[in-house]
Design an enzyme around this catalytic site. Structure first.
Site, short mmCIF file in Angstrom:
data_model
loop_
_atom_site.label_atom_id
_atom_site.label_comp_id
_atom_site.label_asym_id
_atom_site.label_seq_id
_atom_site.Cartn_x
_atom_site.Cartn_y
_atom_site.Cartn_z
N ASP A 32 0.86 -1.18 0.00
CA ASP A 32 0.00 0.00 0.00
C ASP A 32 0.89 1.23 0.00
OD1 ASP A 32 -3.26 0.26 0.75
OD2 ASP A 32 -2.06 2.09 0.85
N GLU A 154 -14.18 -9.89 -7.69
CA GLU A 154 -14.36 -10.39 -6.33
C GLU A 154 -15.81 -10.12 -5.90
OE1 GLU A 154 -12.26 -12.01 -4.17
OE2 GLU A 154 -14.16 -12.06 -3.07
N LEU A 156 -16.97 -10.66 -2.54
CA LEU A 156 -17.10 -10.76 -1.08
C LEU A 156 -18.02 -9.68 -0.52
CD1 LEU A 156 -15.38 -8.46 0.74
CD2 LEU A 156 -13.48 -9.71 -0.19
N GLU A 158 -18.90 -7.46 2.92
CA GLU A 158 -18.34 -7.05 4.21
C GLU A 158 -19.14 -7.78 5.30
OE1 GLU A 158 -18.00 -2.82 4.59
OE2 GLU A 158 -17.08 -2.66 2.61
N LYS A 210 -19.38 -8.78 -12.48
CA LYS A 210 -19.36 -8.10 -11.19
C LYS A 210 -20.42 -7.00 -11.09
CE LYS A 210 -18.28 -6.36 -7.39
NZ LYS A 210 -17.52 -6.65 -6.22
N LEU A 256 -34.18 -9.51 -0.39
CA LEU A 256 -35.57 -9.10 -0.50
C LEU A 256 -36.00 -8.51 0.85
CD1 LEU A 256 -37.42 -9.33 -2.97
CD2 LEU A 256 -38.51 -11.30 -1.89
N CYS A 266 -20.16 -0.09 -2.23
CA CYS A 266 -20.25 -0.86 -3.48
C CYS A 266 -21.54 -0.65 -4.25
CB CYS A 266 -20.05 -2.34 -3.17
SG CYS A 266 -18.50 -2.66 -2.32
N LYS A 329 -24.46 -1.40 7.37
CA LYS A 329 -25.15 -2.66 7.65
C LYS A 329 -24.52 -3.24 8.92
CE LYS A 329 -22.23 -5.78 4.99
NZ LYS A 329 -22.19 -6.83 3.99
N ARG A 336 -19.50 4.26 4.72
CA ARG A 336 -19.59 4.85 3.38
C ARG A 336 -21.04 4.79 2.89
NH1 ARG A 336 -15.23 1.58 0.13
NH2 ARG A 336 -15.88 0.01 1.63
#
Ligand code: UGA
Length: 439
Positions: A32, A154, A156, A158, A210, A256, A266, A329, A336
């Site tokens: 990074d 990807e 995935l 969170e 994706k 749902l 995302c 969530k 974000r």
């Protein structure tokens, strides 16, 4: 000797990917450009909340299989397979994706690639990006076309990042050569042995899988939230409606769940970037429904504010509002595009004193929204409140005792933005209970 792999970018995706590759037995070097982040990871500290990941990070470090660096030279020399996991956020000036981190990564890495290698893009990008990156890579690399690109999106989530990475429901490999596909098969041998489907595609299809997946999930959520609007106009109950629909296998109950709608880093930015890309490609009509998906989603936040104002007696001026939930969530400290914080901030702007509690996201929320007040427990957030809002469905809120919270508040008013509470239980404890999409 174990295969060596690098991972560029240690955000949510990159950190999880690096840690899980080490867990699969590889020798992994994560890079990074942020030295603070690299130092934290090297010391075994996760810069975000993700169940189970910190233990695996420490295990990888302890076994000597995982290291972190800020040096591109070191990373380029370390391995001949490089995963690119940098961020592709929404641009500040519109809906499109900001690809500056991706371009910077490739432009820095490519000139350091002196021998044949595979660069594997994992970030979410507008369709057509891989094609451009592939050309740029072979132009800038001394290895020329020996520096090959693959695109391996990807999926995935969170909160389930470790499980989703080690046991994915599919692996998509956008490749240009059998060599690249074979290498990815080898790297993912363990999940493949567990039966995970492996799909080899061209670049454009891999990129599209994706964004199409996220667009579908967002559409499903907005579909049930559109039904919630109809329920509100008719006295029907969207929770029961959703449950009844879910028993139809063709529809299914996942994504749902009605309520305050989707947020996070995302779904919202991906559907917007997808629309922007469709516009450029001249197929904007094909995705015009996503504009509606976005609008339905944003309307839930406005409806939540309206319901709360109604319970507050028509105005927020001088009212005390307790907010349960700040993360986008549960099981996350990610704020974000959090629907919860959006609602909290709007209500604060309308004159209420707003106190927020979240089991994990308070430090992030405080940094982003210092104008709000923060509590150290649900009970603390409820203190003297005229109205309490449940905006993120952490299990501890669903289990909260209406009597205990009832003693703390000034007035027993609850708006359940996630359909997480049992209305009968709360009404039996003399709460004025309202929920999105429920009578
Ligand atoms: C999402 C996708 O689920 C992943 O497959 C994808 O890899 C990821 O984006 C990404 O692009 O990186 P994530 O953002 O972690 O994952 O969150 P989700 O669990 O999908 O939830 C998104 C939002 O939808 C949350 O705000 C959640 O509260 C909301 N949601 C979810 C609902 O409102 N109703 C539901 O029924 C489900």
């Amino acid at each position: 000797m174990a295969r060596r792999l690098t991972v560029f970018g240690t955000g949510y995706l990159g950190t999880t990917h690096a840690v899980c590759l080490a867990e699969l037995g590889y020798e992994v070097l994560g890079l990074d450009i942020d030295p603070v982040r690299v130092a934290a990871l090297a010391a075994g500290r996760l810069p975000f909340f993700e169940p189970g990941l910190e233990d695996l990070l420490r295990a990888g470090l302890d076994r000597g299989r995982l290291r972190f660096t800020t040096s591109y030279e070191e990373a380029a020399a370390f391995a001949d397979t490089h995963f690119v996991c940098v961020g592709t956020p929404q641009r500040g000036d519109g809906y499109a994706a900001d690809l500056s981190q991706l371009h910077a990564c490739i432009d820095t890495l490519a000139p350091l690639l002196h021998s044949p290698c595979l660069v594997v893009g994992k970030c979410t990008v507008p369709v057509g990006t891989a094609e451009q990156i592939s050309e740029r890579l072979s132009q800038l690399s001394p290895a020329g076309s020996g520096a090959e690109l693959a695109w391996n999106p990807e999926f995935l989530r969170e909160g389930y990042a470790v499980r989703d990475t080690l046991h994915p429901d599919r692996i998509v490999a956008g490749t240009r050569s059998p060599r690249a596909s074979a290498l990815l098969r080898e790297i993912y041998a363990r999940p493949l042995a567990d039966g995970t489907p492996f799909l080899v595609t061209d670049f454009a299809t891999a990129e599209l899988v994706k964004v199409a997946a996220n667009a579908f999930l967002a559409t499903k959520i907005s579909f049930i939230n559109a039904m919630a609007e109809v329920c509100e106009a008719t006295g029907a109950d969207v929770t029961m409606l959703s449950e009844a629909l879910s028993h139809d296998d063709r529809i299914g109950g996942r994504y749902l769940g009605p309520g305050l709608g989707f947020g996070g880093g995302c779904l919202p930015k991906d559907i917007r970037a997808f629309m922007a890309r469709a516009d450029e490609l001249g197929v904007d009509q094909a995705l015009s429904f996503l504009r509606e998906v976005d609008a339905i989603n944003m309307r839930r936040r406005a409806r939540m504010v309206d319901l709360a104002r109604e319970l507050a007696g028509g105005s927020f001026e001088g009212r005390v509002v307790g907010v349960l939930g700040a993360a986008f969530k549960p099981n996350s400290d990610d704020i974000r595009d959090s629907p919860a914080l959006d609602v909290a901030q709007t209500i604060h702007g309308l004159g209420a004193r707003v106190t927020v509690y979240d089991p994990a996201a308070v430090p992030n929320a405080r940094r982003a929204h210092p104008e709000l007040e923060y509590a150290t427990s649900a009970l603390d957030a409820a203190r003297d409140a005229h109205i309490l809002l449940l905006l993120t469905e952490w299990p501890e809120f669903a289990d909260a005792d209406p009597e205990v919270l009832g003693k703390a508040v000034a007035e027993r008013n609850m708006v359940d933005g996630r359909g997480a509470l049992d209305p009968e239980r709360w009404r039996a404890a003399s709460w004025h209970y309202r929920a999105l999409g429920r009578p």
